[in-house]
Design a protein around this motif. Structure first.
Motif, PDB file in Angstrom:
ATOM      1  N   PRO A 154       4.643 -12.026 -12.670  1.00 35.86           N
ATOM      2  CA  PRO A 154       3.728 -11.547 -11.408  1.00 35.86           C
ATOM      3  C   PRO A 154       4.508 -11.555 -10.209  1.00 35.86           C
ATOM      4  O   PRO A 154       5.805 -11.755 -10.259  1.00 35.86           O
ATOM      5  CB  PRO A 154       3.095 -13.133 -11.238  1.00 35.86           C
ATOM      6  N   PHE A 155       4.143 -10.350  -9.469  1.00 35.15           N
ATOM      7  CA  PHE A 155       5.014 -10.116  -7.977  1.00 35.15           C
ATOM      8  C   PHE A 155       3.830 -10.058  -6.982  1.00 35.15           C
ATOM      9  O   PHE A 155       2.685  -9.771  -7.201  1.00 35.15           O
ATOM     10  CB  PHE A 155       5.864  -8.716  -8.318  1.00 35.15           C
ATOM     11  N   ARG A 156       4.359  -9.777  -5.982  1.00 36.06           N
ATOM     12  CA  ARG A 156       3.839  -9.799  -4.701  1.00 36.06           C
ATOM     13  C   ARG A 156       3.638  -8.191  -4.123  1.00 36.06           C
ATOM     14  O   ARG A 156       4.647  -7.695  -4.160  1.00 36.06           O
ATOM     15  CB  ARG A 156       4.282 -10.642  -3.404  1.00 36.06           C
ATOM     16  N   VAL A 157       2.393  -7.788  -3.511  1.00 41.09           N
ATOM     17  CA  VAL A 157       2.438  -6.377  -2.996  1.00 41.09           C
ATOM     18  C   VAL A 157       1.970  -6.547  -1.664  1.00 41.09           C
ATOM     19  O   VAL A 157       1.103  -7.107  -1.210  1.00 41.09           O
ATOM     20  CB  VAL A 157       1.335  -5.653  -3.927  1.00 41.09           C
ATOM     21  N   LEU A 158       2.831  -5.907  -0.620  1.00 45.72           N
ATOM     22  CA  LEU A 158       2.272  -5.760   0.705  1.00 45.72           C
ATOM     23  C   LEU A 158       1.926  -4.416   1.085  1.00 45.72           C
ATOM     24  O   LEU A 158       2.373  -3.496   0.570  1.00 45.72           O
ATOM     25  CB  LEU A 158       3.550  -6.049   1.836  1.00 45.72           C
ATOM     26  N   VAL A 159       0.771  -4.111   1.542  1.00 46.75           N
ATOM     27  CA  VAL A 159       0.222  -2.806   1.977  1.00 46.75           C
ATOM     28  C   VAL A 159       0.273  -2.561   3.358  1.00 46.75           C
ATOM     29  O   VAL A 159      -0.110  -3.532   4.355  1.00 46.75           O
ATOM     30  CB  VAL A 159      -1.378  -2.963   1.546  1.00 46.75           C
ATOM     31  N   LEU A 160       0.786  -1.364   3.709  1.00 43.33           N
ATOM     32  CA  LEU A 160       1.098  -0.800   5.161  1.00 43.33           C
ATOM     33  C   LEU A 160       0.027   0.445   5.088  1.00 43.33           C
ATOM     34  O   LEU A 160       0.612   1.420   4.630  1.00 43.33           O
ATOM     35  CB  LEU A 160       2.435  -0.596   5.273  1.00 43.33           C
ATOM     36  N   HIS A 161      -0.655   0.254   5.812  1.00 43.83           N
ATOM     37  CA  HIS A 161      -1.715   1.506   5.957  1.00 43.83           C
ATOM     38  C   HIS A 161      -1.030   2.730   6.571  1.00 43.83           C
ATOM     39  O   HIS A 161      -0.188   2.577   7.763  1.00 43.83           O
ATOM     40  CB  HIS A 161      -2.836   1.234   6.959  1.00 43.83           C
ATOM     41  N   GLY A 162      -1.070   3.779   6.127  1.00 39.89           N
ATOM     42  CA  GLY A 162      -0.072   5.116   6.183  1.00 39.89           C
ATOM     43  C   GLY A 162       1.050   5.433   5.653  1.00 39.89           C
ATOM     44  O   GLY A 162       1.843   5.933   6.083  1.00 39.89           O
ATOM     45  N   MET A 163       1.000   4.467   4.704  1.00 39.27           N
ATOM     46  CA  MET A 163       2.423   4.449   3.823  1.00 39.27           C
ATOM     47  C   MET A 163       2.687   6.008   3.249  1.00 39.27           C
ATOM     48  O   MET A 163       1.741   6.370   2.678  1.00 39.27           O
ATOM     49  CB  MET A 163       2.286   3.452   2.841  1.00 39.27           C
ATOM     50  N   PRO A 164       3.516   6.456   3.400  1.00 37.03           N
ATOM     51  CA  PRO A 164       3.941   7.901   2.762  1.00 37.03           C
ATOM     52  C   PRO A 164       3.803   7.907   1.691  1.00 37.03           C
ATOM     53  O   PRO A 164       4.392   6.994   0.906  1.00 37.03           O
ATOM     54  CB  PRO A 164       5.148   8.160   3.657  1.00 37.03           C
ATOM     55  N   GLU A 165       3.345   9.102   0.968  1.00 34.43           N
ATOM     56  CA  GLU A 165       3.441   9.268  -0.467  1.00 34.43           C
ATOM     57  C   GLU A 165       5.012   9.596  -0.845  1.00 34.43           C
ATOM     58  O   GLU A 165       5.667  10.043  -0.155  1.00 34.43           O
ATOM     59  CB  GLU A 165       2.555  10.586  -0.842  1.00 34.43           C
TER      60      GLU A 165
END
Length: 385
Positions: A154-165
């Motif tokens: 298991p691991f944790r994911v943080l989401v930043l809107h507008g993250m560049p491809e």
């Protein structure tokens, strides 16, 4: 017996769009209890990322699932990364083959590197009261004519809107390598999405004071100032109160950092369902006869920044509560060179009013390396086959 160990060297927290790397080691250990040792064989091994969704049946009404069953999915010789887990698989990446026909002599070990871009289109890791989003790296291994064994990390994911491809293809290992380029350059190139995301987060360092007049039905209580309303995980929320301009005496105030978990209307189990509010810190202070004061509330590193999906929305706010007096409160002045000792005692009974106020704020992710220190995950797991 073969021992399989998976380890995420950089830590168990990643930003969506970032490249996750994991080292997977297969070992044929030598036991001091056994008199003879032999070689071990594995037919194949693969790895992939998947996100599992869990919902509270008492609060979330999900569409009915079809009754059609997949015959292959029930077979223990077919790789299903979410096999044996509750909930629904929200997303998964294509499996990547680590090897085929691996032979390990006694005491021999082989290490393989797995890398994959954490999907940009998924939700962040979240453990709420109504829904949960859980990310795992699943490694599947199989001996010949034997069931598949699964190792989950298991691991944790943080989401930043507008993250560049990612600005480069991820399957670069198939391209011809340039012997004149150092390997470190490739490593720096892998970090570009993370560096760009951290640059985007510098917006939280900009200060623009916001002033608010705190009033109730009887008049003005105080003036409140907060320097910004956008914060990263781990930052301190600082605000100041000026009671000298107030007409109504304030006896006590409290400030709470709260998150609101709201199920979207189309998925609510009951119409007008209440919002789940969770507290993450509170400051309480008695402020009678106080001209000015301040508070500081840290944003915990282990909470989830605000986000929204088709099912749930997570928002953040500061919740204020004030206790004010209905009558003027006389202040006691200390006279200079007063020869006698004076004892002050509080009033036995005070008629008070209470009121509350909510100030919406935004909480954004931070550097994943910082949140790894307080993560409940270790980024390492093992299994014996």
């Amino acid at each position: 017996m073969i021992e399989v160990v998976a380890s995420m060297a950089r830590g168990p927290v990643f930003l969506a769009g970032e490249v996750m790397e994991c080292l997977i080691t297969f070992t044929n250990p030598i036991s001091h209890l056994s008199t003879s040792a032999s070689s071990e064989m594995l037919a194949w091994a693969s790895a992939q990322i998947h996100c599992q969704f869990h919902a509270s049946e008492s609060r979330v009404a999900l569409p009915a699932q079809g009754t059609k069953q997949d015959v292959q999915a029930e077979s223990d010789t077919v790789l299903i990364p979410s096999r044996g887990e509750g909930g629904q698989c929200m997303l998964d990446t294509p499996p990547k083959i680590l090897f085929c026909d691996l032979r390990l002599d006694p005491g021999e070990s082989r290490t393989y590197s797995y890398s994959e871009v954490v999907p940009n289109d998924g939700p962040p890791s979240f453990r709420g009261q109504s829904v949960k989003y859980v990310y795992k790296l699943t490694i599947g291994c199989q001996r010949v004519s034997s069931p598949i064994k699964l190792l989950r990390v298991p691991f944790r994911v943080l989401v930043l809107h507008g993250m560049p491809e990612p600005p480069f293809p991820q399957d670069e290992e198939v391209a011809p390598s340039n012997p004149f380029l150092e390997e470190e350059e490739g490593g720096r190139r892998d970090d570009r999405p993370l560096e760009r995301a951290l640059d985007m987060l510098t917006i939280t360092s900009r200060r623009c004071p916001h002033l608010f007049n705190i009033t109730n039905m009887r008049g003005k209580v105080a003036k409140f100032c907060i320097f910004k309303t956008v914060y990263r995980l781990g930052e301190d929320i600082i605000g100041t109160f000026d009671f000298s301009e107030g007409d109504i005496p304030c006896i006590q105030y409290s400030v709470s950092l709260q998150s609101e978990e709201e199920i979207q209307q189309g998925y609510q189990r009951r119409p007008g369902q209440s919002i789940n509010v969770t507290g993450h810190g509170r400051h309480l202070e008695s402020c009678l006869h106080t001209a000015s004061t301040h508070f500081s509330l840290p944003v915990p590193l282990n909470v989830t920044p605000g986000f929204s999906t088709d099912i749930v929305t997570l928002r953040w706010r500061l919740h204020f509560e004030f206790v004010t007096s209905r009558e003027p409160m006389e202040s006691h002045n200390v006279l200079q060179n007063q020869p006698e000792v004076t004892v002050w005692t509080g009033a036995e009974h005070v008629d008070v009013d209470t009121f509350s106020w909510d100030l919406p704020i935004k909480v954004l992710p931070t550097n994943p390396a910082l949140t790894s220190y307080v993560s409940q995950f270790t980024g390492t797991n093992s299994i014996n086959i």
